[in-house]
Motif scaffolding. Structure first.
Motif, mmCIF file in Angstrom:
data_model
loop_
_atom_site.group_PDB
_atom_site.id
_atom_site.type_symbol
_atom_site.label_atom_id
_atom_site.label_comp_id
_atom_site.label_asym_id
_atom_site.label_seq_id
_atom_site.Cartn_x
_atom_site.Cartn_y
_atom_site.Cartn_z
ATOM 1 N N ALA A 127 -5.615 48.047 -16.372
ATOM 2 C CA ALA A 127 -6.349 49.295 -16.136
ATOM 3 C C ALA A 127 -5.389 50.451 -15.861
ATOM 4 O O ALA A 127 -5.819 51.583 -15.730
ATOM 5 N N GLY A 128 -4.080 50.155 -15.755
ATOM 6 C CA GLY A 128 -3.086 51.216 -15.609
ATOM 7 C C GLY A 128 -2.579 51.437 -14.202
ATOM 8 O O GLY A 128 -1.827 52.376 -13.965
ATOM 9 N N LEU A 129 -2.964 50.602 -13.251
ATOM 10 C CA LEU A 129 -2.511 50.803 -11.885
ATOM 11 C C LEU A 129 -1.089 50.291 -11.698
ATOM 12 O O LEU A 129 -0.663 49.355 -12.375
ATOM 13 N N THR A 130 -0.375 50.904 -10.755
ATOM 14 C CA THR A 130 0.975 50.468 -10.411
ATOM 15 C C THR A 130 0.880 49.296 -9.440
ATOM 16 O O THR A 130 -0.191 49.015 -8.888
ATOM 17 N N GLY A 131 2.015 48.649 -9.192
ATOM 18 C CA GLY A 131 2.042 47.531 -8.255
ATOM 19 C C GLY A 131 1.591 47.935 -6.863
ATOM 20 O O GLY A 131 0.849 47.204 -6.200
ATOM 21 N N VAL A 132 2.028 49.094 -6.405
ATOM 22 C CA VAL A 132 1.649 49.578 -5.076
ATOM 23 C C VAL A 132 0.147 49.865 -5.031
ATOM 24 O O VAL A 132 -0.532 49.533 -4.057
ATOM 25 N N GLU A 133 -0.376 50.451 -6.100
ATOM 26 C CA GLU A 133 -1.809 50.737 -6.149
ATOM 27 C C GLU A 133 -2.621 49.439 -6.177
ATOM 28 O O GLU A 133 -3.659 49.332 -5.519
ATOM 29 N N ILE A 134 -2.146 48.451 -6.917
ATOM 30 C CA ILE A 134 -2.834 47.165 -6.963
ATOM 31 C C ILE A 134 -2.844 46.535 -5.573
ATOM 32 O O ILE A 134 -3.862 46.007 -5.120
ATOM 33 N N ALA A 135 -1.713 46.602 -4.883
ATOM 34 C CA ALA A 135 -1.627 46.065 -3.528
ATOM 35 C C ALA A 135 -2.651 46.744 -2.619
ATOM 36 O O ALA A 135 -3.321 46.088 -1.817
ATOM 37 N N THR A 136 -2.794 48.047 -2.761
ATOM 38 C CA THR A 136 -3.759 48.797 -1.962
ATOM 39 C C THR A 136 -5.183 48.348 -2.271
ATOM 40 O O THR A 136 -5.972 48.096 -1.367
ATOM 41 N N VAL A 137 -5.505 48.236 -3.568
ATOM 42 C CA VAL A 137 -6.849 47.843 -3.980
ATOM 43 C C VAL A 137 -7.207 46.462 -3.431
ATOM 44 O O VAL A 137 -8.303 46.247 -2.919
ATOM 45 N N LEU A 138 -6.262 45.538 -3.506
ATOM 46 C CA LEU A 138 -6.534 44.157 -3.102
ATOM 47 C C LEU A 138 -6.217 43.884 -1.642
ATOM 48 O O LEU A 138 -6.447 42.776 -1.155
ATOM 49 N N GLY A 139 -5.672 44.888 -0.939
ATOM 50 C CA GLY A 139 -5.341 44.703 0.470
ATOM 51 C C GLY A 139 -4.224 43.703 0.679
ATOM 52 O O GLY A 139 -4.251 42.923 1.620
ATOM 53 N N ARG A 140 -3.247 43.744 -0.220
ATOM 54 C CA ARG A 140 -2.130 42.800 -0.154
ATOM 55 C C ARG A 140 -0.810 43.545 -0.056
ATOM 56 O O ARG A 140 -0.729 44.740 -0.298
ATOM 57 N N ASN A 141 0.223 42.814 0.243
ATOM 58 C CA ASN A 141 1.575 43.347 0.323
ATOM 59 C C ASN A 141 2.089 43.592 -1.101
ATOM 60 O O ASN A 141 1.913 42.734 -1.969
ATOM 61 N N PRO A 142 2.758 44.740 -1.350
ATOM 62 C CA PRO A 142 3.280 45.000 -2.703
ATOM 63 C C PRO A 142 4.222 43.898 -3.201
ATOM 64 O O PRO A 142 4.221 43.564 -4.382
ATOM 65 N N GLY A 143 5.012 43.316 -2.317
ATOM 66 C CA GLY A 143 5.900 42.231 -2.718
ATOM 67 C C GLY A 143 5.128 41.010 -3.179
ATOM 68 O O GLY A 143 5.486 40.358 -4.168
ATOM 69 N N ALA A 144 4.051 40.696 -2.477
ATOM 70 C CA ALA A 144 3.215 39.553 -2.859
ATOM 71 C C ALA A 144 2.551 39.804 -4.211
ATOM 72 O O ALA A 144 2.422 38.887 -5.024
ATOM 73 N N VAL A 145 2.142 41.045 -4.450
ATOM 74 C CA VAL A 145 1.537 41.396 -5.740
ATOM 75 C C VAL A 145 2.568 41.238 -6.852
ATOM 76 O O VAL A 145 2.275 40.682 -7.916
ATOM 77 N N ARG A 146 3.788 41.699 -6.597
ATOM 78 C CA ARG A 146 4.858 41.592 -7.590
ATOM 79 C C ARG A 146 5.132 40.117 -7.941
ATOM 80 O O ARG A 146 5.251 39.758 -9.109
ATOM 81 N N VAL A 147 5.231 39.272 -6.918
ATOM 82 C CA VAL A 147 5.493 37.847 -7.142
ATOM 83 C C VAL A 147 4.326 37.214 -7.910
ATOM 84 O O VAL A 147 4.544 36.464 -8.876
#
Length: 173
Positions: A127-147
């Motif tokens: 959908a075009g979101l960045t890793g940080v934005e995805i982390a925000t949407v899912l309420g997760r840590n950006p590092g965890a989203v990246r992994v």
């Protein structure tokens, strides 16, 4: 909130929110309703929006994620899976269908092999979101989203490679 000031935000994000809702909900009408609900909620909450490190897009997709989750909870299937044999779809032109069919089926099939958390991350990335934005949407840590994203991509590569190898092996006389 001034609806005229909100109009450019709607124009900028409506298509990507609709595509995300459509991907998650599967029906054009349901996705359109969910998209409208996202923007109604966003407009109502806009006076309370505080950017503090979160982009507007991440905030908006958080609302979209919640609208989708609420919709799915409220509309859990009551019929057995066999009742879903015929699912109506939007009618693309024959040319569009031929061009999209194989790629679309492959992507949907591959995404379906992923665990739910990895699938959500990749759908938000599509959908075009960045890793940080995805982390925000899912309420997760950006590092965890990246992994999780790296694991999902690795898993998709392995699944795709295995599927290609099976097709190549199956087509040999």
């Amino acid at each position: 909130a001034d609806t005229r000031a909100f109009a450019p935000l709607y124009a900028r994000y409506a298509d990507s929110v609709y595509r995300y809702c459509s991907r998650k909900l599967g029906h054009p009408e349901t996705a359109a309703d969910a998209t409208a609900q996202v923007f109604v909620q966003a407009l109502a909450a806009l006076p309370r929006y505080r950017p503090q490190g979160n982009s507007f897009r991440a905030w908006l997709f958080t609302i979209a994620h919640n609208v989708i989750v609420d919709h799915l909870r409220a509309h859990r299937p009551l019929a057995p899976i066999a009742a879903a044999e015929h699912v109506p779809a939007a009618e693309p032109s024959p040319e569009e269908e031929l061009l999209r069919r194989e790629a679309g089926v492959t992507v949907r099939t591959l995404l379906a092999t992923l665990p739910e958390d990895q699938r959500q991350i990749l759908e938000l990335r599509l959908a075009g979101l960045t890793g940080v934005e995805i982390a925000t949407v899912l309420g997760r840590n950006p590092g965890a989203v990246r992994v999780a994203q790296m694991r999902a991509i690795a898993r998709l590569r392995d699944t795709f490679a295995a599927s290609d190898a099976a097709r190549a092996g199956g087509s040999t006389p």
